[in-house]
Design a protein around this motif. Sequence first.
Motif, PDB file in Angstrom:
ATOM      1  N   PHE A   1      95.627  46.858  14.855  1.00 41.62           N
ATOM      2  CA  PHE A   1      96.455  47.570  15.747  1.00 41.62           C
ATOM      3  C   PHE A   1      97.890  46.937  15.843  1.00 41.62           C
ATOM      4  O   PHE A   1      98.852  47.448  16.081  1.00 41.62           O
ATOM      5  N   ARG A   2      97.995  45.447  15.742  1.00 41.83           N
ATOM      6  CA  ARG A   2      99.219  44.783  15.926  1.00 41.83           C
ATOM      7  C   ARG A   2     100.018  45.426  14.338  1.00 41.83           C
ATOM      8  O   ARG A   2     101.241  45.235  14.715  1.00 41.83           O
ATOM      9  N   MET A   3      99.485  45.408  13.338  1.00 37.28           N
ATOM     10  CA  MET A   3     100.287  45.784  12.286  1.00 37.28           C
ATOM     11  C   MET A   3     100.764  47.397  12.171  1.00 37.28           C
ATOM     12  O   MET A   3     101.751  47.357  11.676  1.00 37.28           O
ATOM     13  N   LEU A   4      99.907  47.856  13.059  1.00 35.43           N
ATOM     14  CA  LEU A   4     100.252  49.436  13.115  1.00 35.43           C
ATOM     15  C   LEU A   4     101.350  49.490  14.306  1.00 35.43           C
ATOM     16  O   LEU A   4     101.805  50.948  14.500  1.00 35.43           O
ATOM     17  N   GLY A   5     101.790  48.442  15.128  1.00 35.16           N
ATOM     18  CA  GLY A   5     102.402  48.499  16.325  1.00 35.16           C
ATOM     19  C   GLY A   5     101.963  49.459  17.490  1.00 35.16           C
ATOM     20  O   GLY A   5     102.472  50.005  18.424  1.00 35.16           O
ATOM     21  N   LEU A   6     100.616  49.486  17.762  1.00 32.08           N
ATOM     22  CA  LEU A   6      99.763  50.022  18.945  1.00 32.08           C
ATOM     23  C   LEU A   6      99.418  49.278  19.820  1.00 32.08           C
ATOM     24  O   LEU A   6      98.566  49.900  20.568  1.00 32.08           O
ATOM     25  N   LEU A   7      99.507  48.056  19.814  1.00 30.62           N
ATOM     26  CA  LEU A   7      99.015  46.981  20.922  1.00 30.62           C
ATOM     27  C   LEU A   7      99.891  47.543  22.081  1.00 30.62           C
ATOM     28  O   LEU A   7     101.001  47.846  22.300  1.00 30.62           O
ATOM     29  N   ASP A   8      98.776  47.412  23.414  1.00 26.61           N
ATOM     30  CA  ASP A   8      99.650  47.570  24.635  1.00 26.61           C
ATOM     31  C   ASP A   8      99.965  49.054  24.867  1.00 26.61           C
ATOM     32  O   ASP A   8     101.036  49.212  25.334  1.00 26.61           O
ATOM     33  N   THR A   9      99.440  50.102  24.214  1.00 26.85           N
ATOM     34  CA  THR A   9      99.697  51.325  24.379  1.00 26.85           C
ATOM     35  C   THR A   9      98.308  52.235  24.567  1.00 26.85           C
ATOM     36  O   THR A   9      97.288  51.725  24.241  1.00 26.85           O
ATOM     37  N   VAL A  10      98.596  53.306  25.447  1.00 26.07           N
ATOM     38  CA  VAL A  10      97.354  54.072  25.769  1.00 26.07           C
ATOM     39  C   VAL A  10      96.819  54.835  24.481  1.00 26.07           C
ATOM     40  O   VAL A  10      95.625  55.216  24.300  1.00 26.07           O
ATOM     41  N   TRP A  11      97.552  54.966  23.375  1.00 24.56           N
ATOM     42  CA  TRP A  11      97.068  55.365  21.988  1.00 24.56           C
ATOM     43  C   TRP A  11      95.983  54.556  21.397  1.00 24.56           C
ATOM     44  O   TRP A  11      95.102  55.131  20.871  1.00 24.56           O
TER      45      TRP A  11
END
Length: 279
Positions: free
Chosen positions: A131-141
Amino acid sequence: MKSLRHRAPSKILRLSILGAWALFCLVPIAWFLSIGLRPRTEIILPHPIYWPTWTIDAWNMIWSDWPMGYYLRNSIAGVLGSVVIDLALAIPAAYALARYRFKMREDIGFYILSTRMMAPAVVAIPIFFLFRMLGLLDTVWALMLIYAAMNLSLVTWIVRSYMLDIPSEIEDAARTDGATDLKILVMIIVPMCLPGIITAAVIAVIFGINEFLFTLLIASTKSAYTLSVALANFTGGSDGVIYNAISMVAFLAFMPVLVLLIAIQNHLSRGLTMGAVKG
């Protein structure tokens, strides 16, 4: 007249048992609410208080001092989004596993279910880096995706079990009339196993709301915190354990599930008993 006299005590006994069971289930809820509506100074006293003082200080604190509205929004959005993803993927997968004949079909079905048996801690670190690589950390997604991934196998297996109970002759008749597999799934199979789908969705909602490990791992700031993580904020720090706030937040997290179960109890009871008797 004898049958009526025998029926009256039996009805009273059933009502008494149901009333006792309802009281047993409602007392913990009322106890949590009563702690949330009492001042903190009374809760931590070593001796019991038989006539407590009622106040809404905890209610005001969780809404003024803590962004509980964001927590509640994140919980609802993450859980409902994950359920939509699960149903969109699980229903076609369950139909394929229930109706199509192909090599290793049973092995694939068992493999899908076995992913639910994996300990969450085993995949926690890889999921964090993904998720960090995808840039999704700390998101509702990210919450939607992780909840959906956790419950997809269970939802697929539950829906598949209900589809297996639908007679295949109904689909054969629809194919004779020229219906495609997609039309059969949408127009026939889904309406017939709707109670089972609702049951699977409710189970996914409960598991999603109760999830703590992955939520704490993914949500690094309050912008993606959920109610389950918010409870941990009242158990440490300079203020110690804030029991009335914990009880109020727990009651707030429990009520949407209770209202949902009451609203769909007819479909849920049908879904839980569907397929219990075959033949």
